[in-house]
Design an enzyme around this catalytic site. Sequence first.
Site, mmCIF file in Angstrom:
data_model
loop_
_atom_site.group_PDB
_atom_site.id
_atom_site.type_symbol
_atom_site.label_atom_id
_atom_site.label_comp_id
_atom_site.label_asym_id
_atom_site.label_seq_id
_atom_site.Cartn_x
_atom_site.Cartn_y
_atom_site.Cartn_z
ATOM 1 N N SER A 127 51.550 -11.907 43.475
ATOM 2 C CA SER A 127 51.534 -13.140 42.681
ATOM 3 C C SER A 127 50.179 -13.651 42.467
ATOM 4 C CB SER A 127 52.337 -14.054 43.749
ATOM 5 O OG SER A 127 52.102 -15.289 43.448
ATOM 6 N N TYR A 176 54.243 -17.498 52.043
ATOM 7 C CA TYR A 176 54.612 -16.691 51.108
ATOM 8 C C TYR A 176 53.295 -16.174 50.419
ATOM 9 C CZ TYR A 176 55.935 -15.420 46.188
ATOM 10 O OH TYR A 176 56.087 -14.577 45.074
#
Length: 259
Positions: free
Chosen positions: A139, A152
């Site tokens: 990400s 995350y």
Amino acid sequence: MTKTALITGSTSGIGKAFAEKLAYENYRLVLVSRSAEKLAAQAGAINEKYKCTIHTIPMDLSIPGAAQQVFDAVKQLDLNVQVLINNAGFNEAGRFSDTNMNKESEMIQLHAVYTTEMMKLFLPDMVANGYGRILNVGSTGSYIPCPYDAVYAATKAYILHVSKGINAELKWTGVSVTVLCPGSTKTEFAAKAGIEDTLLFKLFVMDAKKVAEIGYKAMQKGKSSVIAGIYNKLMVFSSKILPAAITNTLTMKMLKSRL
Ligand SMILES: NC(=O)c1ccc[n+]([C@@H]2O[C@H](COP(=O)([O-])OP(=O)(O)OC[C@H]3O[C@@H](n4cnc5c(N)ncnc54)[C@H](OP(=O)(O)O)[C@@H]3O)[C@@H](O)[C@H]2O)c1
């Protein structure tokens, strides 16, 4: 010879786009996610369109031992995997003191432990055969610490670092590990995490098919990492040159401002 690609999280979003792309490219598919019904429907639809062989393994990959079970299931099918796409993932966003620790533990297990174990299990055959491609989905959070999404982003930073280290060891083996780092992408991901109406998911949101195309190209070239799209590249670049306090404020605004 038909190559085999194993894709996790294939029933939705970026993983679904990867499954379509690899079917189009004539791979035999092994598709893994939790829902047996969704997998069966997906296998039927892809087979009808591309006439390729598809195996499905319904499994919750956040349960310890899942990687070994997937590996054993692949061996039972007598398959050799040339392309491994570790894409399954989810987000538990919010202020750290308010988020659900069980969800965060599952996320650490799925993103970090499971991905590492899959590489440990599948790499030896790839190296022995002199060819293999692994793609792990990171990400933009792999590069940027994220207030209100701290765990995350940290799991995605782990994916980037472990993959880059292993990829460097694989020089001259014919095997590579690529990390695809998407930013906001139009999938079910944001709604599942309750962040679909934040600034982050209203500005510069990319199409899942485009993101998978970028990842596929980088993986085939054996690149160690790729950030999807110019806006996400700029965001990561800015985070490297701006003071951390400014990056933190901007990240918080993106994740907290509701539109
Ligand atoms: N969308 C974004 O904006 C974005 C941005 C950066 C990175 N990413 C990353 O991209 C990857 C794909 O996300 P997406 O956006 O395509 O999300 P998505 O549309 O929610 O799809 C997630 C897929 O993963 C599967 N999955 C989730 N948890 C699982 C588990 N415990 N075991 C097995 N399968 C599981 C889901 O299927 P089942 O629910 O049926 O199991 C589904 O097929 C993730 O790693 C995510 O972190 C996404």
